[in-house]
Design a protein around this motif. Structure first.
Motif, PDB file in Angstrom:
ATOM      1  N   ILE A   1       0.839  -1.211   0.000  1.00  0.00           N
ATOM      2  CA  ILE A   1       0.000   0.000   0.000  1.00  0.00           C
ATOM      3  C   ILE A   1       0.869   1.256   0.000  1.00  0.00           C
ATOM      4  O   ILE A   1       0.626   2.196  -0.762  1.00  0.00           O
ATOM      5  N   LEU A   2       1.896   1.264   0.851  1.00  0.00           N
ATOM      6  CA  LEU A   2       2.778   2.434   0.968  1.00  0.00           C
ATOM      7  C   LEU A   2       3.512   2.712  -0.333  1.00  0.00           C
ATOM      8  O   LEU A   2       3.596   3.867  -0.781  1.00  0.00           O
ATOM      9  N   VAL A   3       4.030   1.666  -0.961  1.00  0.00           N
ATOM     10  CA  VAL A   3       4.787   1.825  -2.206  1.00  0.00           C
ATOM     11  C   VAL A   3       3.884   2.327  -3.333  1.00  0.00           C
ATOM     12  O   VAL A   3       4.276   3.219  -4.102  1.00  0.00           O
ATOM     13  N   THR A   4       2.670   1.786  -3.439  1.00  0.00           N
ATOM     14  CA  THR A   4       1.754   2.221  -4.505  1.00  0.00           C
ATOM     15  C   THR A   4       1.296   3.666  -4.308  1.00  0.00           C
ATOM     16  O   THR A   4       0.956   4.345  -5.286  1.00  0.00           O
TER      17      THR A   4
ATOM     18  N   ASP B   1       7.588  -3.762 -11.788  1.00  0.00           N
ATOM     19  CA  ASP B   1       7.277  -2.405 -11.307  1.00  0.00           C
ATOM     20  C   ASP B   1       7.313  -2.333  -9.787  1.00  0.00           C
ATOM     21  O   ASP B   1       7.846  -1.378  -9.214  1.00  0.00           O
ATOM     22  N   ILE B   2       6.753  -3.353  -9.122  1.00  0.00           N
ATOM     23  CA  ILE B   2       6.762  -3.376  -7.657  1.00  0.00           C
ATOM     24  C   ILE B   2       8.180  -3.532  -7.141  1.00  0.00           C
ATOM     25  O   ILE B   2       8.583  -2.866  -6.170  1.00  0.00           O
ATOM     26  N   LYS B   3       8.970  -4.393  -7.767  1.00  0.00           N
ATOM     27  CA  LYS B   3      10.365  -4.592  -7.341  1.00  0.00           C
ATOM     28  C   LYS B   3      11.172  -3.306  -7.495  1.00  0.00           C
ATOM     29  O   LYS B   3      11.957  -2.953  -6.617  1.00  0.00           O
ATOM     30  N   ARG B   4      10.957  -2.602  -8.608  1.00  0.00           N
ATOM     31  CA  ARG B   4      11.665  -1.336  -8.816  1.00  0.00           C
ATOM     32  C   ARG B   4      11.239  -0.300  -7.790  1.00  0.00           C
ATOM     33  O   ARG B   4      12.079   0.421  -7.226  1.00  0.00           O
TER      34      ARG B   4
ATOM     35  N   LYS C   1      12.729  -1.145  -4.387  1.00  0.00           N
ATOM     36  CA  LYS C   1      14.161  -0.827  -4.375  1.00  0.00           C
ATOM     37  C   LYS C   1      14.378   0.673  -4.195  1.00  0.00           C
ATOM     38  O   LYS C   1      15.208   1.108  -3.382  1.00  0.00           O
ATOM     39  N   THR C   2      13.600   1.483  -4.921  1.00  0.00           N
ATOM     40  CA  THR C   2      13.699   2.943  -4.798  1.00  0.00           C
ATOM     41  C   THR C   2      13.301   3.403  -3.402  1.00  0.00           C
ATOM     42  O   THR C   2      13.953   4.271  -2.813  1.00  0.00           O
ATOM     43  N   PHE C   3      12.239   2.802  -2.866  1.00  0.00           N
ATOM     44  CA  PHE C   3      11.752   3.166  -1.534  1.00  0.00           C
ATOM     45  C   PHE C   3      12.805   2.887  -0.471  1.00  0.00           C
ATOM     46  O   PHE C   3      13.085   3.738   0.385  1.00  0.00           O
ATOM     47  N   PHE C   4      13.416   1.704  -0.509  1.00  0.00           N
ATOM     48  CA  PHE C   4      14.408   1.340   0.505  1.00  0.00           C
ATOM     49  C   PHE C   4      15.692   2.153   0.355  1.00  0.00           C
ATOM     50  O   PHE C   4      16.353   2.457   1.348  1.00  0.00           O
ATOM     51  N   GLU C   5      16.035   2.506  -0.873  1.00  0.00           N
ATOM     52  CA  GLU C   5      17.215   3.355  -1.078  1.00  0.00           C
ATOM     53  C   GLU C   5      17.012   4.738  -0.484  1.00  0.00           C
ATOM     54  O   GLU C   5      17.908   5.308   0.143  1.00  0.00           O
ATOM     55  N   LYS C   6      15.806   5.289  -0.657  1.00  0.00           N
ATOM     56  CA  LYS C   6      15.495   6.603  -0.078  1.00  0.00           C
ATOM     57  C   LYS C   6      15.507   6.551   1.438  1.00  0.00           C
ATOM     58  O   LYS C   6      16.025   7.450   2.104  1.00  0.00           O
ATOM     59  N   GLU C   7      14.922   5.487   2.006  1.00  0.00           N
ATOM     60  CA  GLU C   7      14.888   5.352   3.461  1.00  0.00           C
ATOM     61  C   GLU C   7      16.282   5.173   4.035  1.00  0.00           C
ATOM     62  O   GLU C   7      16.593   5.675   5.123  1.00  0.00           O
ATOM     63  N   THR C   8      17.159   4.477   3.286  1.00  0.00           N
ATOM     64  CA  THR C   8      18.530   4.265   3.746  1.00  0.00           C
ATOM     65  C   THR C   8      19.295   5.577   3.777  1.00  0.00           C
ATOM     66  O   THR C   8      20.070   5.841   4.694  1.00  0.00           O
ATOM     67  N   ARG C   9      19.050   6.426   2.772  1.00  0.00           N
ATOM     68  CA  ARG C   9      19.732   7.741   2.744  1.00  0.00           C
ATOM     69  C   ARG C   9      19.276   8.628   3.885  1.00  0.00           C
ATOM     70  O   ARG C   9      20.037   9.433   4.408  1.00  0.00           O
TER      71      ARG C   9
ATOM     72  N   HIS D   1       4.797   6.263 -10.468  1.00  0.00           N
ATOM     73  CA  HIS D   1       4.695   5.355 -11.614  1.00  0.00           C
ATOM     74  C   HIS D   1       3.638   4.271 -11.388  1.00  0.00           C
ATOM     75  O   HIS D   1       3.209   3.615 -12.343  1.00  0.00           O
ATOM     76  N   LEU D   2       3.246   4.073 -10.132  1.00  0.00           N
ATOM     77  CA  LEU D   2       2.271   3.042  -9.806  1.00  0.00           C
ATOM     78  C   LEU D   2       0.863   3.603  -9.619  1.00  0.00           C
ATOM     79  O   LEU D   2      -0.018   2.905  -9.127  1.00  0.00           O
ATOM     80  N   HIS D   3       0.665   4.852 -10.021  1.00  0.00           N
ATOM     81  CA  HIS D   3      -0.668   5.457  -9.920  1.00  0.00           C
ATOM     82  C   HIS D   3      -1.485   5.091 -11.157  1.00  0.00           C
ATOM     83  O   HIS D   3      -1.863   5.942 -11.971  1.00  0.00           O
ATOM     84  N   THR D   4      -1.739   3.813 -11.296  1.00  0.00           N
ATOM     85  CA  THR D   4      -2.510   3.271 -12.422  1.00  0.00           C
ATOM     86  C   THR D   4      -3.647   2.425 -11.865  1.00  0.00           C
ATOM     87  O   THR D   4      -3.612   2.026 -10.691  1.00  0.00           O
ATOM     88  N   PRO D   5      -4.669   2.122 -12.687  1.00  0.00           N
ATOM     89  CA  PRO D   5      -5.788   1.305 -12.192  1.00  0.00           C
ATOM     90  C   PRO D   5      -5.361  -0.032 -11.600  1.00  0.00           C
ATOM     91  O   PRO D   5      -5.901  -0.470 -10.583  1.00  0.00           O
ATOM     92  N   MET D   6      -4.385  -0.692 -12.236  1.00  0.00           N
ATOM     93  CA  MET D   6      -3.941  -2.000 -11.761  1.00  0.00           C
ATOM     94  C   MET D   6      -3.441  -1.930 -10.319  1.00  0.00           C
ATOM     95  O   MET D   6      -3.825  -2.750  -9.473  1.00  0.00           O
TER      96      MET D   6
END
Length: 334
Positions: free
Chosen positions: A46-49, A296-299, A302-310, A54-59
């Motif tokens: 839920i948090l990632v979407t 898309d979810i994996k990407r 990965k982006t989410f955890f990289e931001k949190e790590t920084r 890029h995940l703001h799509t109907p799917m």
């Protein structure tokens, strides 16, 4: 009339899985771990979407709602079971039992409808790619979600009211870890003919209808994929709905497995054990299926955890310490 009045004050006993006290700590630990994984995994989806544009799509809009429903579904049953184990009590009040039935049916029905809506979304995306954005507008997505909630709420309300008309005998024992509609109806002392008719009719209509819709959608999708000449493009198109197929297969196979086993065996205790598959295991595995099989979810993860790590101050401190050590002239000489 006396037994009917008694139902207003009666309690039920949830027998759970094992009678022996020595099994209770193991069961508590196992279900607490699965519940924790389910909540954290679905919350992460839920948090990632929400955070990834890029995940703001109907799917992924429907996927985030499915994750929310899965959290609610497990939260309806598992916490009560854990509390009962911890307090060495198997009691659930009559009102709590009816409330639990309402929410279990609500979220199970929502799961069913959301999977059908997600199948329709994949059908439009693959069969009508040029018109996808025109058809799957935010207004339509919101309307489909609202319809799912309204039908599910009315369905669960109907079943709850049908249970309220029943009367129960004293010392009612439910051979399950939650108040399950079918088993509760079988424990009633009054006539349950109407309840059984309504249960079977609604199960066929609201259970079979979405399943037929999913099968029809994927029949059209497979037909469209066969028309594609490029093998590489076929694999790419099929991969967009592979995660959804896996979740549909897991959900319907576990649900059908539970009700087929309950019809074939008279051991209600074993039926409660099998029902763990669709009430606990399926919601727990859904985030893993979507995260492991979806690029898309994996990407996004990965982006989410990289931001949190920084942002992590401990990580920044360690990084600055490493830089200071590397710039130390005495260390370079050594």
């Amino acid at each position: 009339m006396e037994s009917r009045n008694y139902t207003q004050f009666s309690d039920f006993l949830l027998l759970g899985f094992a009678e022996g006290e020595e099994w209770q700590p193991l069961i508590f630990g196992l279900f607490f771990f699965m519940y924790l994984i389910t909540v954290l995994g679905n919350l992460l989806i839920i948090l990632v979407t929400i955070l990834d544009s890029h995940l703001h799509t109907p799917m992924y809009f429907f996927l985030s709602n499915l994750s929310f429903v899965d959290i609610c579904f497990t939260s309806t049953t598992i916490p009560k079971m854990l509390v009962n184990i911890q307090t060495h009590s198997k009691v659930i009040t009559y009102i709590d039992c009816i409330t639990q039935i309402y929410f279990v049916i609500l979220f199970a029905c929502l799961d069913n409808f959301l999977l059908a809506v997600m199948a329709y979304d994949r059908f439009v995306a693959i069969c009508y790619p040029l018109h996808y954005k025109v058809i799957m507008k935010p207004q339509l997505c919101g309307f489909l979600l609202l319809v799912c909630w309204v039908i599910s709420a009315l369905n669960s309300l109907l079943h709850s009211l049908m249970v309220l008309r029943l009367s129960f005998c004293r010392n009612t024992e439910v051979p399950h870890f939650f108040c399950e509609l079918d088993q509760l109806v079988h424990l009633a002392c009054s006539d349950t003919f109407l309840n059984n008719i309504v249960m079977n009719f609604v199960a066929g209509l609201l259970g079979g209808g979405p399943l037929i819709g999913i099968l029809c959608s994927y029949a059209k999708i497979v037909s469209s994929i066969h028309k594609i000449s490029s093998a590489q493009r076929k694999c790419k198109v099929f991969s967009t709905c592979a995660s959804h197929i896996s979740v549909v297969f897991l959900f319907y196979c576990t649900v059908l497995g539970v009700y087929l086993s309950s019809a074939m065996t008279q051991n209600l205790q074993s039926t409660s054990t099998v029902s763990v598959m669709y009430t606990v295991v399926a919601p727990m595995l859904n985030p893993f299926i979507y995260s492991l099989r979806n690029k898309d979810i994996k990407r996004a993860l990965k982006t989410f955890f990289e931001k949190e790590t920084r942002k992590d101050p401990i990580f920044l401190r360690l990084k600055s310490c490493c830089r200071l050590k590397d710039s130390n002239p005495q260390r370079k000489k050594l």
